[in-house]
Design an enzyme around this catalytic site. Structure first.
Site, short mmCIF file in Angstrom:
data_model
loop_
_atom_site.label_atom_id
_atom_site.label_comp_id
_atom_site.label_asym_id
_atom_site.label_seq_id
_atom_site.Cartn_x
_atom_site.Cartn_y
_atom_site.Cartn_z
N GLY A 178 0.78 -1.24 0.00
CA GLY A 178 0.00 0.00 0.00
C GLY A 178 0.80 1.28 0.00
N CYS B 292 -14.72 1.18 -27.93
CA CYS B 292 -16.01 1.77 -28.27
C CYS B 292 -16.89 2.04 -27.05
CB CYS B 292 -16.71 0.89 -29.29
SG CYS B 292 -15.89 1.08 -30.86
N GLU B 293 -16.38 2.81 -26.17
CA GLU B 293 -17.14 3.46 -25.10
C GLU B 293 -16.22 4.55 -24.58
OE1 GLU B 293 -17.26 1.34 -21.09
OE2 GLU B 293 -17.07 -0.33 -22.47
N TYR C 16 -0.41 -2.93 -11.98
CA TYR C 16 -1.84 -3.04 -12.32
C TYR C 16 -2.12 -2.48 -13.72
CZ TYR C 16 -1.75 -3.72 -7.29
OH TYR C 16 -1.44 -4.15 -6.02
N1 LLP Z 1 -1.26 -7.27 -0.10
C1 LLP Z 1 -2.58 -7.51 -0.30
C2 LLP Z 1 -3.26 -8.47 0.52
C3 LLP Z 1 -3.27 -6.79 -1.28
O1 LLP Z 1 -4.57 -7.01 -1.47
C4 LLP Z 1 -2.57 -5.84 -2.09
C5 LLP Z 1 -3.27 -5.09 -3.13
C6 LLP Z 1 -1.20 -5.65 -1.86
C7 LLP Z 1 -0.59 -6.38 -0.84
C8 LLP Z 1 -0.38 -4.68 -2.66
O2 LLP Z 1 -0.83 -3.37 -2.56
P1 LLP Z 1 0.06 -2.21 -3.25
O3 LLP Z 1 1.40 -2.18 -2.58
O4 LLP Z 1 0.21 -2.57 -4.68
O5 LLP Z 1 -0.72 -0.96 -3.06
N2 LLP Z 1 -5.64 -2.18 -8.90
C9 LLP Z 1 -5.47 -1.10 -7.94
C10 LLP Z 1 -4.78 -1.56 -6.69
C11 LLP Z 1 -5.44 -2.75 -6.05
C12 LLP Z 1 -4.68 -3.29 -4.88
C13 LLP Z 1 -5.21 -4.60 -4.45
N3 LLP Z 1 -4.49 -5.19 -3.37
C14 LLP Z 1 -4.75 0.07 -8.61
O6 LLP Z 1 -4.37 -0.04 -9.77
O7 LLP Z 1 -4.58 1.12 -7.97
#
Ligand code: LLP
Length: 420
Positions: A236, A347-348, A375
């Site tokens: 996060g 197409c949206e 992502y």
């Molecule tokens: N650990 C768990 C249990 C998670 O669910 C996630 C992300 C992470 C670690 C890693 O989080 P990060 O360091 O990448 O913030 N698709 C979204 C982000 C979804 C995150 C889902 N879980 C985006 O593109 O912002």
């Protein structure tokens, strides 16, 4: 006038037109667009930043590979001593394919069937159990024979937007800390071997304090588990998508959390290991998406740049209103900035950027969408029956293809044409 020039020079300095000395335009020409390009050095640099910030504790980094699952990236992580966090049996398979031992892979699923948990246990992975039902099933099936971890929901609300928050009161993830008595009852009933506690607050977390508050909840609960060896604080960390975005101050967070963590170890009279599961932090800035301008379309009130890509390749702008900095790689030094809407070919409504100042764009120019390593490809699709992009990794000064561009075969694969 001077400040305008200064602004352009600043932009030149800040924007990346080369990766490890290779002009990005050359990469686009060699491999074609749309194309994801990753810089291995940047990933290694981020790993080191995290390690340095937590150098006083026993740290383990588990890459949350949902951010970027290309097996060559996983291999790079492994080469650099980073283990994996996976959320599906398929990610687990990819990790094994990249050369990881099952025991180096943590499985952190959300609401999956017990079969998936058994699959992960069978290869020696450690599981983060995220609900009471599954905790009980785990106890019934394995008793104390298989070490496990428990995912706690600390009820801390933090994250870039509502869609990527995971630890607030209404979230589906983890076991609510208010159910701590139920957890302990089940653990004791089956003699479950709980070696770790886990929490993940969300993604894009600006406030360092959110980590500290969530950690506090976990640290408090840790005292109830005599076999505890691991505290896993998830991922996060915030990266900067745009100039001036706040980011996680890693050295400051490292100092603060390490101190509290070491105090906990001392209090428990046991050496604990601290785990993190970053996704974005490790790979976001390493990646760009290269696209080409198909059309520059003027209308009475706006000018659209239509590119050969769209939400099928990078969904973050449409899904989260995410900002991705865009550079016209074909025209980096023009002093004239114009304002464009950069849109995809889906197409949206499919907008990468609105009212964005760019150096003048001409048909066939190559644009780079920055900060697209996390992502990006993993959330891409074949929507509109278009091919997903190819992927390139720049490693030791050379650009390597790590995923071929799709072909019509990929789109038809698994489809069955009925005899009608
Ligand atoms: N650990 C768990 C249990 C998670 O669910 C996630 C992300 C992470 C670690 C890693 O989080 P990060 O360091 O990448 O913030 N698709 C979204 C982000 C979804 C995150 C889902 N879980 C985006 O593109 O912002």
């Amino acid at each position: 006038m001077i400040s305008e020039l200064a602004q352009i020079i600043m932009q030149l300095v800040n924007d990346r037109y080369e990766i490890q000395g290779i002009p990005v335009l050359d990469i686009a020409q060699q491999f074609g667009t749309p194309l994801y390009v990753y810089d291995a050095d940047k990933i290694v640099d981020k790993i080191n930043q995290l390690r340095n910030a937590f150098s006083s504790v026993d740290l383990k980094i588990k890459f949350a590979c949902k951010a970027l699952t290309n097996v060559s990236i996983l291999k790079l992580m492994r080469q650099n001593g980073v283990e994996l966090d996976v959320v599906s049996p398929q990610e687990l398979e990819l990790g094994l394919h990249a050369g990881y031992e099952g025991s180096q892979i943590t499985f952190t699923p959300s609401g999956v069937s017990f079969d998936e948990i058994e699959t992960a246990v069978a290869v020696g992975s450690i599981i983060n159990l995220d609900n009471l039902i599954v905790l009980e099933k785990f106890g019934q099936r394995f008793g104390g024979t298989v070490p496990c971890m428990i995912r706690i929901k600390p009820n801390v609300a933090a994250g870039g937007n509502a869609k990527i928050m995971t630890a607030h009161e209404g979230s589906k993830f983890g076991i609510d800390i208010r159910q701590r008595e139920d957890i302990l009852r089940i653990v004791n009933q089956y003699g479950i071997n709980v070696v770790g506690l886990h929490q993940h607050t969300g993604s894009d977390i600006k406030e360092a304090n959110a980590f500290v508050r969530a950690a506090d909840v976990i640290f408090n609960f840790a005292k109830d588990f005599p076999n505890l060896k691991i505290i896993d604080l998830g991922g996060g960390f915030k990266v900067a998508y745009k100039e001036g975005d706040p980011i996680t101050d890693m050295p400051a967070l490292g100092a603060k959390l390490s101190e509290a963590f070491l105090a906990l170890s001392e209090q428990l009279g046991r050496k604990l290991q601290l785990w993190f599961e970053p996704g974005k932090f490790l790979v976001s800035e390493s990646g760009i998406l290269l696209v080409n301008a198909n059309v520059v379309k003027s209308t009475p009130n706006r000018t659209f740049v239509g590119v050969n890509s769209g939400l099928n390749h990078l969904i973050r702008p449409m899904m989260y209103d995410a900002y991705h900095h865009i550079v016209n790689v074909s025209n980096p030094v023009s002093t004239q900035l114009k304002t464009y809407d950069v849109v995809g070919y889906i197409c949206e409504t499919d907008t990468f950027a609105t009212d964005r100042p760019l150096t003048e764009v001409h048909e066939n120019d190559t644009l780079a969408l920055l900060n697209a390593g996390a992502y990006g490809f993993t959330m891409s699709s074949q929507y509109n029956s278009r091919f997903r992009p190819a992927e390139v990794l720049v490693y030791q000064g050379k650009a390597h293809i790590i995923r071929q561009r799709e072909t019509m075969e990929d789109i038809l694969k698994n489809q069955v044409l009925l005899e009608l």
